[in-house]
Enzyme design. Structure first.
Site, PDB file in Angstrom:
ATOM      1  N   ARG A 194       1.866   0.659  14.959  1.00 54.23           N
ATOM      2  CA  ARG A 194       1.450   0.495  13.565  1.00 54.23           C
ATOM      3  C   ARG A 194       1.950  -0.847  13.049  1.00 54.23           C
ATOM      4  O   ARG A 194       2.699  -1.549  13.732  1.00 54.23           O
ATOM      5  CB  ARG A 194       2.004   1.634  12.720  1.00 54.23           C
ATOM      6  CG  ARG A 194       3.506   1.654  12.659  1.00 54.23           C
ATOM      7  CD  ARG A 194       4.048   2.946  12.079  1.00 54.23           C
ATOM      8  NE  ARG A 194       3.985   2.947  10.622  1.00 54.23           N
ATOM      9  CZ  ARG A 194       4.877   3.567   9.839  1.00 54.23           C
ATOM     10  NH1 ARG A 194       5.874   4.242  10.366  1.00 54.23           N
ATOM     11  NH2 ARG A 194       4.764   3.536   8.532  1.00 54.23           N
TER      12      ARG A 194
ATOM     13  N   THR B 290       7.136  26.901   5.883  1.00 53.73           N
ATOM     14  CA  THR B 290       5.806  26.338   5.671  1.00 53.73           C
ATOM     15  C   THR B 290       4.740  27.297   6.212  1.00 53.73           C
ATOM     16  O   THR B 290       3.695  27.499   5.585  1.00 53.73           O
ATOM     17  CB  THR B 290       5.687  24.967   6.358  1.00 53.73           C
ATOM     18  OG1 THR B 290       6.832  24.182   6.004  1.00 53.73           O
ATOM     19  CG2 THR B 290       4.438  24.245   5.918  1.00 53.73           C
TER      20      THR B 290
ATOM     21  N   HIS C 188       0.847  -1.199   0.000  1.00 58.03           N
ATOM     22  CA  HIS C 188       0.000   0.000   0.000  1.00 58.03           C
ATOM     23  C   HIS C 188       0.884   1.251   0.000  1.00 58.03           C
ATOM     24  O   HIS C 188       0.696   2.160  -0.808  1.00 58.03           O
ATOM     25  CB  HIS C 188      -0.925   0.004   1.217  1.00 58.03           C
ATOM     26  CG  HIS C 188      -1.587   1.322   1.481  1.00 58.03           C
ATOM     27  ND1 HIS C 188      -2.610   1.811   0.704  1.00 58.03           N
ATOM     28  CD2 HIS C 188      -1.351   2.284   2.425  1.00 58.03           C
ATOM     29  CE1 HIS C 188      -2.981   2.994   1.159  1.00 58.03           C
ATOM     30  NE2 HIS C 188      -2.226   3.314   2.204  1.00 58.03           N
TER      31      HIS C 188
ATOM     32  N   HIS D 136      13.499  11.837   3.109  1.00 57.72           N
ATOM     33  CA  HIS D 136      12.876  13.084   3.533  1.00 57.72           C
ATOM     34  C   HIS D 136      12.658  14.067   2.394  1.00 57.72           C
ATOM     35  O   HIS D 136      11.558  14.578   2.240  1.00 57.72           O
ATOM     36  CB  HIS D 136      13.539  13.728   4.738  1.00 57.72           C
ATOM     37  CG  HIS D 136      12.526  14.628   5.390  1.00 57.72           C
ATOM     38  ND1 HIS D 136      11.554  14.168   6.228  1.00 57.72           N
ATOM     39  CD2 HIS D 136      12.252  15.930   5.183  1.00 57.72           C
ATOM     40  CE1 HIS D 136      10.740  15.150   6.530  1.00 57.72           C
ATOM     41  NE2 HIS D 136      11.135  16.234   5.920  1.00 57.72           N
TER      42      HIS D 136
ATOM     43  N   TYR E  73       8.976  15.950   0.400  1.00 59.00           N
ATOM     44  CA  TYR E  73       8.712  17.257  -0.199  1.00 59.00           C
ATOM     45  C   TYR E  73       8.503  17.152  -1.697  1.00 59.00           C
ATOM     46  O   TYR E  73       7.821  17.994  -2.290  1.00 59.00           O
ATOM     47  CB  TYR E  73       9.836  18.239   0.159  1.00 59.00           C
ATOM     48  CG  TYR E  73       9.847  18.462   1.639  1.00 59.00           C
ATOM     49  CD1 TYR E  73       8.688  18.876   2.277  1.00 59.00           C
ATOM     50  CD2 TYR E  73      10.958  18.212   2.421  1.00 59.00           C
ATOM     51  CE1 TYR E  73       8.642  19.033   3.642  1.00 59.00           C
ATOM     52  CE2 TYR E  73      10.923  18.369   3.788  1.00 59.00           C
ATOM     53  CZ  TYR E  73       9.756  18.774   4.395  1.00 59.00           C
ATOM     54  OH  TYR E  73       9.711  18.920   5.740  1.00 59.00           O
TER      55      TYR E  73
ATOM     56  N   SER F  68      -1.521  26.942  -4.788  1.00 62.34           N
ATOM     57  CA  SER F  68      -1.197  28.352  -5.023  1.00 62.34           C
ATOM     58  C   SER F  68      -1.748  28.843  -6.353  1.00 62.34           C
ATOM     59  O   SER F  68      -1.751  30.042  -6.617  1.00 62.34           O
ATOM     60  CB  SER F  68       0.319  28.563  -5.010  1.00 62.34           C
ATOM     61  OG  SER F  68       0.854  28.108  -3.813  1.00 62.34           O
TER      62      SER F  68
ATOM     63  N   TRP G 131       7.602  -0.107   3.613  1.00 66.38           N
ATOM     64  CA  TRP G 131       8.053   0.544   2.369  1.00 66.38           C
ATOM     65  C   TRP G 131       9.469   1.095   2.507  1.00 66.38           C
ATOM     66  O   TRP G 131      10.129   1.385   1.524  1.00 66.38           O
ATOM     67  CB  TRP G 131       7.073   1.647   1.960  1.00 66.38           C
ATOM     68  CG  TRP G 131       7.306   2.975   2.633  1.00 66.38           C
ATOM     69  CD1 TRP G 131       6.878   3.337   3.869  1.00 66.38           C
ATOM     70  CD2 TRP G 131       8.019   4.096   2.103  1.00 66.38           C
ATOM     71  NE1 TRP G 131       7.285   4.618   4.148  1.00 66.38           N
ATOM     72  CE2 TRP G 131       7.984   5.108   3.087  1.00 66.38           C
ATOM     73  CE3 TRP G 131       8.670   4.359   0.896  1.00 66.38           C
ATOM     74  CZ2 TRP G 131       8.586   6.346   2.908  1.00 66.38           C
ATOM     75  CZ3 TRP G 131       9.286   5.597   0.732  1.00 66.38           C
ATOM     76  CH2 TRP G 131       9.235   6.577   1.720  1.00 66.38           C
TER      77      TRP G 131
ATOM     78  N   GLU H 152      12.066  13.172  -0.454  1.00 64.59           N
ATOM     79  CA  GLU H 152      10.947  12.533  -1.144  1.00 64.59           C
ATOM     80  C   GLU H 152       9.601  13.038  -0.621  1.00 64.59           C
ATOM     81  O   GLU H 152       8.659  13.250  -1.380  1.00 64.59           O
ATOM     82  CB  GLU H 152      11.062  11.009  -0.968  1.00 64.59           C
ATOM     83  CG  GLU H 152       9.831  10.208  -1.368  1.00 64.59           C
ATOM     84  CD  GLU H 152       9.618  10.151  -2.864  1.00 64.59           C
ATOM     85  OE1 GLU H 152      10.535  10.545  -3.609  1.00 64.59           O
ATOM     86  OE2 GLU H 152       8.529   9.738  -3.272  1.00 64.59           O
TER      87      GLU H 152
ATOM     88  N   ASP I 226       6.406  22.083 -26.256  1.00 69.56           N
ATOM     89  CA  ASP I 226       6.351  20.739 -25.684  1.00 69.56           C
ATOM     90  C   ASP I 226       7.398  20.678 -24.588  1.00 69.56           C
ATOM     91  O   ASP I 226       7.973  21.699 -24.210  1.00 69.56           O
ATOM     92  CB  ASP I 226       6.616  19.674 -26.758  1.00 69.56           C
ATOM     93  CG  ASP I 226       5.944  18.343 -26.411  1.00 69.56           C
ATOM     94  OD1 ASP I 226       6.382  17.705 -25.454  1.00 69.56           O
ATOM     95  OD2 ASP I 226       4.962  17.972 -27.083  1.00 69.56           O
TER      96      ASP I 226
ATOM     97  N   SER J 154      13.185   6.344 -14.345  1.00 69.26           N
ATOM     98  CA  SER J 154      12.059   7.130 -14.856  1.00 69.26           C
ATOM     99  C   SER J 154      12.007   8.505 -14.186  1.00 69.26           C
ATOM    100  O   SER J 154      11.868   9.531 -14.857  1.00 69.26           O
ATOM    101  CB  SER J 154      10.764   6.361 -14.624  1.00 69.26           C
ATOM    102  OG  SER J 154       9.664   7.229 -14.619  1.00 69.26           O
ATOM    103  N   SER J 155      12.149   8.525 -12.875  1.00 69.62           N
ATOM    104  CA  SER J 155      12.050   9.796 -12.145  1.00 69.62           C
ATOM    105  C   SER J 155      13.181  10.739 -12.511  1.00 69.62           C
ATOM    106  O   SER J 155      12.967  11.938 -12.697  1.00 69.62           O
ATOM    107  CB  SER J 155      12.102   9.554 -10.638  1.00 69.62           C
ATOM    108  OG  SER J 155      10.930   8.967 -10.199  1.00 69.62           O
TER     109      SER J 155
ATOM    110  N   LYS K  22       4.055  30.037   3.861  1.00 67.99           N
ATOM    111  CA  LYS K  22       3.149  29.644   2.783  1.00 67.99           C
ATOM    112  C   LYS K  22       1.694  29.665   3.254  1.00 67.99           C
ATOM    113  O   LYS K  22       0.820  30.205   2.581  1.00 67.99           O
ATOM    114  CB  LYS K  22       3.508  28.256   2.253  1.00 67.99           C
ATOM    115  CG  LYS K  22       4.913  28.198   1.672  1.00 67.99           C
ATOM    116  CD  LYS K  22       5.139  26.945   0.874  1.00 67.99           C
ATOM    117  CE  LYS K  22       4.476  27.041  -0.468  1.00 67.99           C
ATOM    118  NZ  LYS K  22       5.139  27.991  -1.366  1.00 67.99           N
TER     119      LYS K  22
ATOM    120  N   HIS L 151      15.546  12.713  11.652  1.00 66.80           N
ATOM    121  CA  HIS L 151      14.411  12.781  12.584  1.00 66.80           C
ATOM    122  C   HIS L 151      13.494  11.566  12.410  1.00 66.80           C
ATOM    123  O   HIS L 151      12.603  11.351  13.215  1.00 66.80           O
ATOM    124  CB  HIS L 151      13.641  14.103  12.466  1.00 66.80           C
ATOM    125  CG  HIS L 151      12.921  14.309  11.175  1.00 66.80           C
ATOM    126  ND1 HIS L 151      12.722  15.536  10.620  1.00 66.80           N
ATOM    127  CD2 HIS L 151      12.346  13.447  10.323  1.00 66.80           C
ATOM    128  CE1 HIS L 151      12.053  15.420   9.492  1.00 66.80           C
ATOM    129  NE2 HIS L 151      11.807  14.165   9.289  1.00 66.80           N
ATOM    130  N   HIS L 152      13.720  10.787  11.350  1.00 67.54           N
ATOM    131  CA  HIS L 152      12.985   9.527  11.203  1.00 67.54           C
ATOM    132  C   HIS L 152      13.619   8.414  12.032  1.00 67.54           C
ATOM    133  O   HIS L 152      13.127   7.294  12.032  1.00 67.54           O
ATOM    134  CB  HIS L 152      12.959   9.093   9.730  1.00 67.54           C
ATOM    135  CG  HIS L 152      12.243  10.051   8.842  1.00 67.54           C
ATOM    136  ND1 HIS L 152      10.908   9.928   8.541  1.00 67.54           N
ATOM    137  CD2 HIS L 152      12.663  11.168   8.187  1.00 67.54           C
ATOM    138  CE1 HIS L 152      10.537  10.920   7.737  1.00 67.54           C
ATOM    139  NE2 HIS L 152      11.577  11.681   7.512  1.00 67.54           N
TER     140      HIS L 152
END
Lengths: 278, 537
Positions: B451, B329, B78, B254, B258, B269, B143, B256, B107, B170-171, B332, B303-304
């Site tokens: 979890r 943040t 998931h 991390h 963002y 926006s 994951w 990722e 293009d 790809s990315s 924003k 921090h993870h």
């Protein structure tokens, strides 16, 4: 401000089959590799098929690009796109190597000393570099930096010089200097790879010998792979030079490969200092 | 307002090819954007179905439907598929459709490479989904792919490593394409600081992608060699360290986060000024805020890992840098609110999603701030509080911004208006069901429910049942989304060039749907009433 007339129409290519072929190639290649890892007999053949499709795709795709380039379809703006594209591609490659160098520094500066501190777990283990780690019982004899690696440094740096000399020739319209410079660069690249293979054969440790073996072979192996890739690209450029594709004013394919070659060169210097020497 | 002084449109030598080859061999940014969006929608439903199974298992305490091993496969897949298959590709789909239209380009910079970036996704998706059918089942280690668990698994683990390699290729190619398009293909007069904010967010996101995907590739390559070639990168017996993987992974992981939220900021926006009928407040500060968030994302990763173990100095460093992110943040969020201030606001479906985004994403941001505190994080690590937190930023953040963006641009893409009533019903169902599903998870986490478990202690039963009921409603509501989108694609009231009177970006100067090749000759950009600082007096 520019007017419309000064702007070429940006070339948008017609539909192309090659991207799809490339995706199929990578899927087949990945599936074959998984089969190989799990000892399914068809694995190597499926992998070979994938590599075959990939080569067909690369040939077909680059042929198309070269034809379009020779037909004059690429405006200056397209040329700038290619330049930016190559710059960012090399940037991503730098980060790829940075990850492996990060692993090397982390292991050497943090992980190994921490293991030596954990005397309860690994009695008698002292932090020293190189090390195979507390659980692998091999005595590591590293490759002497001032033997083959130093020679290889000289070879690769010289190849950087010859490719620049070839570029000067190209810019001044001296086609012979271009071809000779490229040929010398390819020969030096091949020499480098041969010596690396020789060094691997002589080395007194393997990739299985703890963190030193792992980082050594991973870093030098990926670098060697990139040198091979660069040499293959240089060979294509050499053949194109023989076919007279490049003019003093327009030869981005040459420059892109030269940038790549210098990048591989710089990575080697990092390897020489941090993997072999210090 | 952007006005495009378009020259007479003349066709390229090639129009839209017919049949399946149009999609297989496309070099058209609109077609490829459409492919990305449909692919991500499919993956959204696939990974969503897995989430339904997870909620069904957790409906009551005790093992209901699945053995723990299967449950782990469900949560892992998931997460992986939602991130790499649904959220990221849909945002790239937006980039494909909108970036060239918004900067007046004909293009993408590399149209063929663009097609390859897309067609690698189904290849990787096939490898990933096929893991459910191999001996040992799909990957089940979460994951985040932590060793040593990930090194001990079966065939599926190798397949997922290679699938992620393909996704990475790809990315990276897609990101390079987007960067080059934005740097090199802007119409004359469109300076960097006049670009729509959506384009800015994607420029910075693409930079993050090029910088961190190679590090992920390197980490999973080490997993592969540890699995099969006898290396000891993550094995202490050989002098390696399993924690090293976590550092490498989160150095990717991390940014990722963002990568998945910055383009969503861009969408919001765009929507808010349109329906507030005011230029975006503080455009320049918005650009700098996005850039600051991107910069900070590189120095907060550990921090993870507060419970993994690190020196106190490291904990403090990563705690403070993480808290710093709240500043840009906050800039924003305040700018969005200030844009609304004294606007002539109407509440069409895209605006509802955007407003919900501001509100709910802020909740997710605050729970993130709570988790940045080391002592609190040590208590809450791997509890449902974390699950609640990242669904508030990923679902009510990214996914709801994406849905808002879909409603906002569907009229442009299809030429038809979507059904406003159905859209609003979809919004309210989604927003309410989302909160029923995920808000109780805060309480579950604070009370200590871990979890990634298929069974739980009895005191968690009520909140889990509420959460599951909300989850089923949330899942069912998305079928209405699918219906509304398909209905709009198939027909509806003609949209006209500019259905939103407050919209002022370049794509609205084109017909709806835009011609197959738009801006073949670049338009001249004249800023009449601009979003740029130069004109915002």
């Amino acid at each position: 401000m520019q007017t419309h007339a000064e702007h070429d129409v940006y070339y948008v290519p017609p539909p192309s089959i090659w991207p799809l072929v490339g995706s199929v190639a990578l899927l087949v290649l990945a599936s074959g590799f998984v089969m190989l890892l799990h000892k399914i007999a068809a694995g190597p053949y499926v992998m070979a098929l994938g590599i075959g499709i990939l080569l067909v795709m690369l040939f077909g795709w680059f042929s198309t690009v070269i034809r379009e380039s020779l037909a004059g379809k690429y405006s200056d703006q397209v040329d700038t796109s290619f330049r930016w594209g190559m710059v960012w591609f090399i940037f991503s490659e730098v980060l790829f190597f940075a990850g492996f160098f990060g692993a090397l520094f982390y292991a050497r500066i943090l992980a190994v000393p921490w293991l030596a501190d954990a005397q309860m777990l690994w009695p008698g283990f002292t932090a020293a570099w190189p090390t195979a780690g507390p659980g692998v019982k091999t005595v590591l004899t590293p490759v002497d930096a001032w033997g083959l690696p130093a020679l290889n440094t000289l070879i690769l740096l010289s190849s950087g010089a010859t490719v620049t000399w070839a570029h000067w020739g190209l810019q001044k319209g001296r086609q012979f200097q271009l071809k000779l410079g490229l040929a010398l660069t390819i020969i030096l690249g091949a020499l480098f790879i041969s010596l690396q293979i020789h060094e691997y054969g002589e080395a007194a440790f393997t990739i299985r010998d703890g963190i030193y073996g792992a980082t050594f072979y991973m870093l030098t192996g990926f670098h060697g792979f990139h040198v091979m890739l660069g040499a293959a690209m240089l060979t294509v450029i050499f053949l194109r030079a023989l076919a007279g594709h490049f003019t003093p004013g327009r030869h981005f394919a040459f420059e892109a490969v030269a940038w790549y070659w210098h990048f591989v060169d710089v990575i080697w210097l990092m390897l020489f200092v941090f993997v072999y020497w210090l | 307002m952007y006005t495009a002084d378009t020259a007479a449109h003349h066709d390229h030598a090639h129009g839209a090819p017919r049949g399946i080859m149009r999609w297989l061999t496309s070099t058209n940014h609109k077609d490829i954007g459409t492919l990305y969006l449909w692919f991500s929608l499919f993956m959204f439903f696939f990974a969503g179905a897995l989430a339904m199974l997870i909620r069904a298992e957790l409906f009551q305490p005790g093992l209901q439907l699945f053995q723990p091993a299967v449950f782990n496969q469900l949560t892992t897949m998931h997460g992986l598929i939602m991130i790499f298959g649904a959220i990221m590709p849909s945002l790239v789909g937006f980039a494909n459709w909108q970036v060239p239209l918004m900067i007046g380009a004909s293009d993408m910079a590399f149209p063929r490479l663009n097609n390859w970036s897309f067609w690698l996704l189904p290849a990787a998706g096939l490898l990933l989904i096929a893991t459910f059918f191999v001996p040992g089942g799909a990957i089940a280690g979460g994951w985040t792919m932590y060793p040593p668990l990930y090194i001990q698994g079966g065939v599926a683990y190798d397949m997922s490593i290679l699938a992620i390699h393909i996704l990475g290729i790809s990315s990276i190619m897609g990101a390079i394409n987007i960067i080059v398009t934005i740097l090199n293909l802007r119409a004359p007069g469109m300076t960097l600081m006049k670009m729509p904010l959506f384009v800015w967010t994607w420029l910075i996101t693409a930079f993050l992608l090029v910088a961190v995907m190679p590090v992920l590739a390197c980490a999973i390559t080490m997993l592969l060699t540890d699995r099969h070639f006898g290396t000891h990168f993550f094995d202490a017996a050989g002098g390696g360290d399993a924690v090293m993987f976590q550092h490498l992974f989160w150095f990717f992981g991390h940014p990722e986060v963002y990568i998945m939220i910055l383009p969503a900021f861009g969408i919001v926006s765009t929507i808010i000024p349109t329906f507030a009928r005011k230029p975006l407040f503080g455009y320049v500060s918005m650009v700098y805020a996005v850039a600051s968030i991107a910069f900070l994302s590189f120095i907060v990763w550990a921090h993870h890992m507060f419970t993994t173990g690190m020196p106190v100095g490291g904990q403090l460093f990563f705690m403070y840098t993480t808290m710093l992110i709240a500043i840009p943040t906050g800039v924003k969020v305040f700018n969005w609110v200030a844009t609304l201030w004294r606007g002539s606001i109407t509440f069409e479906t895209p605006m509802l999603f955007a407003l919900a985004f501001v509100f709910l994403f802020t909740i997710g941001g605050f729970s993130g701030l709570v988790l940045s505190l080391v002592p609190v994080d040590i208590q809450l690590q791997d509890t449902y509080y974390v699950v609640a937190h990242f669904h508030y930023v990923l679902f009510s953040g990214s996914a709801m911004a994406i849905m808002g963006g879909i409603y906002y641009w569907l009229p442009k893409w299809t030429g038809h208006m979507y059904d406003e009533t159905l859209g609003k019903i979809h919004f309210w169902l989604t927003a309410i069901a989302f909160n029923i599903t995920f808000f109780p998870m805060h309480f579950l986490g604070l009370a200590g429910m871990p979890r990634r478990i298929p069974d739980y202690a009895l005191q968690f039963a009520d909140f889990n049942m509420i959460s599951s009921l909300g989850g089923f409603l949330l899942g069912a509501s998305q079928l209405l989304f699918l219906y509304t989108v398909i209905k709009c694609v198939r027909g509806g009231a003609p949209a006209g060039n500019k259905p939103w009177d407050g919209a002022d970006t370049l794509e609205w100067t084109q017909t709806s749907p835009p011609p197959y090749h738009s801006f073949v000759t670049p338009p001249q950009i004249k800023l009449v009433r601009g979003r740029s600082h130069a004109n915002a007096r």
